[in-house]
Every structure is written in structure tokens, then in C-alpha cells.
Design a protein around this motif. Structure first.
Motif, short mmCIF file in Angstrom:
data_model
loop_
_atom_site.label_atom_id
_atom_site.label_comp_id
_atom_site.label_asym_id
_atom_site.label_seq_id
_atom_site.Cartn_x
_atom_site.Cartn_y
_atom_site.Cartn_z
N UNK A 15 23.08 -8.73 17.99
CA UNK A 15 22.34 -8.94 18.97
C UNK A 15 21.01 -7.50 18.52
N UNK A 16 21.28 -7.02 17.39
CA UNK A 16 19.80 -5.75 17.63
C UNK A 16 18.91 -6.81 17.16
N UNK A 17 17.88 -6.57 17.91
CA UNK A 17 16.02 -7.05 17.29
C UNK A 17 15.57 -6.11 16.37
N UNK A 18 14.93 -5.99 15.20
CA UNK A 18 14.45 -5.22 14.12
C UNK A 18 13.19 -5.81 14.02
N UNK A 19 11.84 -5.91 14.33
CA UNK A 19 10.59 -5.80 13.44
C UNK A 19 10.67 -5.08 12.88
N UNK A 20 10.03 -5.56 11.16
CA UNK A 20 10.12 -4.60 9.92
C UNK A 20 8.41 -4.89 9.31
N UNK A 21 7.60 -3.90 9.13
CA UNK A 21 6.47 -3.82 8.30
C UNK A 21 6.26 -3.27 7.34
N UNK A 22 5.48 -4.22 6.15
CA UNK A 22 4.59 -3.47 5.35
C UNK A 22 3.82 -3.71 5.16
N UNK A 38 0.68 -1.29 0.18
CA UNK A 38 0.10 0.03 0.09
C UNK A 38 0.64 1.54 0.03
N UNK A 39 -0.18 2.17 -0.34
CA UNK A 39 0.55 3.56 0.03
C UNK A 39 0.86 3.89 1.41
N UNK A 40 1.15 3.34 2.64
CA UNK A 40 0.96 3.81 3.17
C UNK A 40 2.67 3.07 4.11
N UNK A 41 2.97 3.89 5.24
CA UNK A 41 4.71 4.19 4.83
C UNK A 41 5.73 2.42 5.80
N UNK A 42 6.13 2.26 5.13
CA UNK A 42 6.99 0.82 5.82
C UNK A 42 7.27 1.16 7.37
#
Length: 158
Positions: A148-155, A129-133
Motif C-alpha cells: 500500500x506504499x505510495x511513491x510519486x516519481x519525478x523525472x 535533463x541533468x537535474x536529479x530524478x
């Protein structure tokens, strides 16, 4: 790539205080530093640290990339003293998102985003969608080794 664990989830809007940035995504760190100095000084009850990314760096020149450093705040939060910073209160749009978790240095996130994009469009056969990730930074880079850094990605999906 086949080891990518992607889930499609429904998210409620996320209330944030943000500082906008225009330019290379790897320069957003300075805005996070300024934002967290303000959060600490104002004793803001920040829930999560989030980076918003509007543009795909594969298609948009680095100097024109739009992003924002954010902290999630409780509903109804108002900025009292902005400390002279260009702060805004906004909501990250709710809706359906494809999400995956990455463990490792922030510098290694770009190919993970590319893999997630291919997974969403290829395997899931969904449109973005046009909403930002956005990214949620689960632990603190100031006291966590990069590997050890943890990143959650949201598309965002439509």
C-alpha cells in the motif's frame, strides 16, 4: 507499460534538508532513519519525505551511485543543531518533470523507473535533463503495508 499514467508538470524549486549517500540505492534507508531521528528530535516542520537520485543504476556502478535522503522544509529554513549529522540545506531544481505514481513496495520501483524513462524518451520524445530524478514518499513505510506504499516519481525534462 501502456497503463502508465504520466503527466508533465511544472514544479517550483523544493527546499530540502538532506543527507548525501554514495553507494547502492537500496542502502539509502539508513540515511532516512538518521534524518528522521533528527527531524523528530529538533521538531522540524518537515513537509514531505523525498529521495533524490543523481545516477542511472543501469550505467553507473552501485558503489558510485549518488543519492540523498531529504525532507522538504519551509522557505528560509536554517539548520540550528545538526546533531552531528552531515546535513545540508539545498533546493531540488524547479522546471518541467514527467511524473507518475506507483503503489507497492519500494523494492519494485526499479522497473517503474525504467518504464518511465522509456515513456519519456519514446512516447513523449523528450530528453531527460541533468537535474536529479526524485521520489516523494506519500505515506509512511513504518506504519503502511508494503503493497500500500505510495511513491510519486519525478523525472526532470529539458
Amino acid at each position: 507499460m501502456n497503463a502508465m499514467n504520466v503527466q508533465v508538470i511544472q514544479l517550483a524549486p523544493i527546499h530540502v534538508v538532506l543527507i548525501r549517500h554514495r553507494g547502492p540505492y537500496d542502502e539509502l534507508g539508513g540515511e532516512f532513519d538518521r534524518l528522521w531521528e533528527w527531524v523528530t528530535a529538533q521538531r522540524v516542520s518537515a513537509l514531505r519525505t523525498i529521495g533524490i537520485y543523481w545516477d542511472n543504476p543501469d550505467f553507473v556502478p552501485a558503489s558510485k551511485l549518488r543519492s540523498a535522503a531529504c525532507v522538504e522544509v519551509p522557505a528560509g529554513f536554517q539548520i540550528g543543531n545538526s546533531g552531528g549529522l552531515p546535513l545540508e540545506v539545498d533546493d531540488i531544481a524547479g522546471g518541467e518533470y514527467a511524473t507518475t505514481r506507483f503503489v507497492g513496495p519500494y523494492e519494485d520501483l526499479a522497473p517503474v523507473w525504467s518504464d518511465l524513462t522509456r515513456y519519456v524518451e519514446g512516447t513523449l520524445r523528450r530528453k531527460i535533463s541533468d537535474n536529479p530524478a526524485f521520489e516523494v514518499y506519500v505515506n509512511d513505510a513504518s506504519d503502511t503495508p508494503p503493497e500500500q506504499l505510495i511513491t510519486e516519481l519525478y523525472m526532470p525534462l529539458r
